[in-house]
Design an enzyme around this catalytic site. Structure first.
Site, short mmCIF file in Angstrom:
data_model
loop_
_atom_site.label_atom_id
_atom_site.label_comp_id
_atom_site.label_asym_id
_atom_site.label_seq_id
_atom_site.Cartn_x
_atom_site.Cartn_y
_atom_site.Cartn_z
CG ASP A 59 38.36 38.13 37.12
OD1 ASP A 59 39.55 38.33 37.41
OD2 ASP A 59 37.67 38.92 36.44
CD GLU A 117 42.78 36.82 40.23
OE1 GLU A 117 43.07 36.09 41.20
OE2 GLU A 117 43.10 36.53 39.07
CD GLU A 170 47.33 39.69 35.86
OE1 GLU A 170 46.48 40.17 35.10
OE2 GLU A 170 47.09 38.75 36.65
#
Ligand code: 8BR
Ligand code: GLC
Length: 510
Positions: free
Chosen positions: A470, A281, A312
């Site tokens: 997450d 992750e 990201e």
């Protein structure tokens, strides 16, 4: 795309994954866990902070774009930048002074489990997995208290030269302090109009000030590493926290040493069983050398799956040499769905992955290498399960169990997400990646990859945004592993369904 149809698919996927989670023997989760001090910013908090500094000084500092928080003005510059765009960011600080300054000038509302590995460990334990083995190199006594008090949650410990598994509260290191991060959450629509700044926050998000005390090391004790092969049986691992690696350390070691050891751990985990799968992750990584090294030397060729958000994706593409594509992703955010999709494919191929899961506000894209082990329907179920999980995390700030998730099936699928996907349909159908009917199912078939695209549930007023990503990645990856395991033990005949993956025209119904 039909909204009610997607609601129904969410319901079915939830029960499907729930039923199959017990097939898993267990998961390994490492490395980062910390305490998050969470502060929800009000308009007056922001004005109070802005008024502590000269307007000019702040403007100059925002232009510098600090990648590290050395003093309070760096913090404020990054806060303004993050709030103006509604873009999440995580910036490290290597001094305890900022912690003291924030405590004095702002304070926090509450503290809770933080760090991707900490959040994911608690989540998986509360989903009732048979076993969740967490490993945190800097597990302090205080930190251990933030882990769910649950029998299936264990941490390795060396006792009498043997590896044993105990609850974190019985496995902590007595000699270490806690790592505390500051999470500054802000809401969409928050007006900022003071000290020369005038804007309205475009979306819910947060800035994280990540403390990096000197003793922080992303590693594994030698004795533990040597006995790692006795930690099983386990089906997979979720790894995160590599952003903690520094270029140089005071003892002369460098990032290369930590990267080498991280890869060795991955190799040892993979040797646990031939079907073992590893997910990494990602998070915001300010240092470009470290970001590139993590992607090229730790992720590429070593792990199977990568999870990340829009920013990201852009940051990853940027250090891998795709500046233009990175720019297209960052400029348009979730509206740049075509750029996001193309970016995810680049990551899939350049990093030799089996799966890349991009989560956005309102939809998720998961691109898959040909030869992946499930049907697209099964991958879709794993993603839909994670969307309901995310809704729970957004609604309550935590997930206490499967009943909680069932309750958040009532959170509606995002209309905006559906709209974004409808625009993407033209691209996919136009390029013959799928038929309009296949797109309705969320299935896309490229020449060198497949993809699943789903609209996701979005909570209108989230309790907090930190940790949702997450939950999404861990939920989908674990759901996927559960279905692989179910198929392996032969409960469901996977052979017939597999054809759906290789023959676009045979896409089966919802
Ligand atoms: P990161 O933590 O990795 O940035 O991921 C955040 C994810 O949380 C986003 O990609 C989005 O999918 C999800 N999310 C956010 Br932000 N707000 C949400 C909300 N109100 N409801 C559901 N999901 C949300
Ligand atoms: C990063 C941050 C941590 C936060 C987590 C949420 O790991 O360091 O503070 O809890 O992200 O995803």
């Amino acid at each position: 795309m039909d909204l009610e149809e997607w609601e129904q698919r969410h319901r079915e996927a939830f029960y499907e994954i729930k039923e199959n989670l017990p097939y898993l023997d267990g998961m390994f989760v490492a490395y980062n866990s910390n305490i998050d001090a969470i502060k929800h910013l009000t308009a007056s908090d922001v004005c109070h902070l802005l008024e502590l500094f000269e307007d000019n000084a702040l403007q100059e500092r925002t232009a510098v774009y600090p990648r590290e928080i050395g003093e309070p003005l760096d913090f404020l510059a990054r806060l303004v930048l993050s709030m103006r765009e509604g873009k999440a960011a995580e910036v490290p600080t290597y001094t305890a002074d900022i912690h003291a300054w924030l405590k004095e000038n702002l304070g926090f509302d509450y503290a809770r489990m933080g760090g991707q590995a900490g959040i994911i460990t608690n989540l998986l334990a509360r989903l009732g997995l048979n076993k969740v083995v967490a490993y945190v190199p800097w597990l302090s006594e205080e930190q251990a208290e933030y882990f769910a008090k649950s029998k299936n949650l264990l941490h390795p410990k060396i006792e009498g030269r043997k590896l044993v598994l105990k609850h974190p509260t019985e496995a902590f290191r007595p000699d270490i302090e806690s790592k505390v991060n500051w999470i500054l959450e802000y809401s969409k629509g928050l007006p900022v109009d003071c000290a020369g700044e005038k804007f309205t926050v475009p979306r819910d998000n947060r800035l994280i000030i990540s403390s990096r005390p000197k003793w922080l090391r992303l590693d594994m004790a030698r004795e533990l590493y040597e006995q790692l092969d006795s930690i099983g049986p386990l089906d997979g691992a979720i790894l995160s926290g590599y952003q903690m690696i520094k270029e140089e350390y005071e003892d002369g070691s460098t990032y290369k040493d930590y990267v080498k050891n991280s890869v060795k751990v991955i190799e040892k985990l993979r040797a646990l069983n031939p079907e073992f799968r590893i997910h990494v992750e990602l998070t915001s990584i300010q240092n470009r050398l470290i970001r590139r090294t993590i992607l090229e030397d730790i992720v590429a060729g070593h792990v199977h799956s990568l999870g990340l958000d829009t920013v990201e994706v852009a940051n990853a593409l940027n250090v891998l040499g795709y500046e233009e594509l990175s720019y297209a992703v960052i400029q348009k955010g979730e509206n740049g769905i075509i750029a996001l999709y193309q970016g995810a494919i680049r990551l899939l191929h350049d990093l030799s992955l089996e799966r890349v899961h991009v989560h956005c506000l309102g939809f998720y894209i998961c691109v898959l290498a040909k030869g992946h082990p499930l049907t697209l329907k099964e991958h879709r179920d794993a993603l839909l399960f994670s969307s309901t999980l995310a809704a729970t995390q957004a609604l309550q700030g935590k997930v206490l169990g499967l009943e909680d998730i069932e309750a958040s099936l009532k959170v509606p699928v995002s209309e905006k997400g559906l709209e974004d996907l409808d625009n993407f349909r033209l691209y996919c159908v136009g390029r013959k990646l799928c038929t309009p009917e296949e797109f309705e199912y969320g299935y896309v078939y490229g020449s060198d990859h497949d993809a699943v695209i789903i609209p996701s549930k979005v909570v209108s007023q989230p309790k907090a945004t930190v940790g949702i990503g997450d939950a999404i990645s861990a939920g989908a990856f674990t759901g996927m592993l559960a279905l692989i395991k179910r198929n392996m033990v032969g409960k469901a005949g996977a052979s017939g369904r597999k054809e759906e993956v290789s023959t676009p025209s045979s896409a089966s119904g919802p």
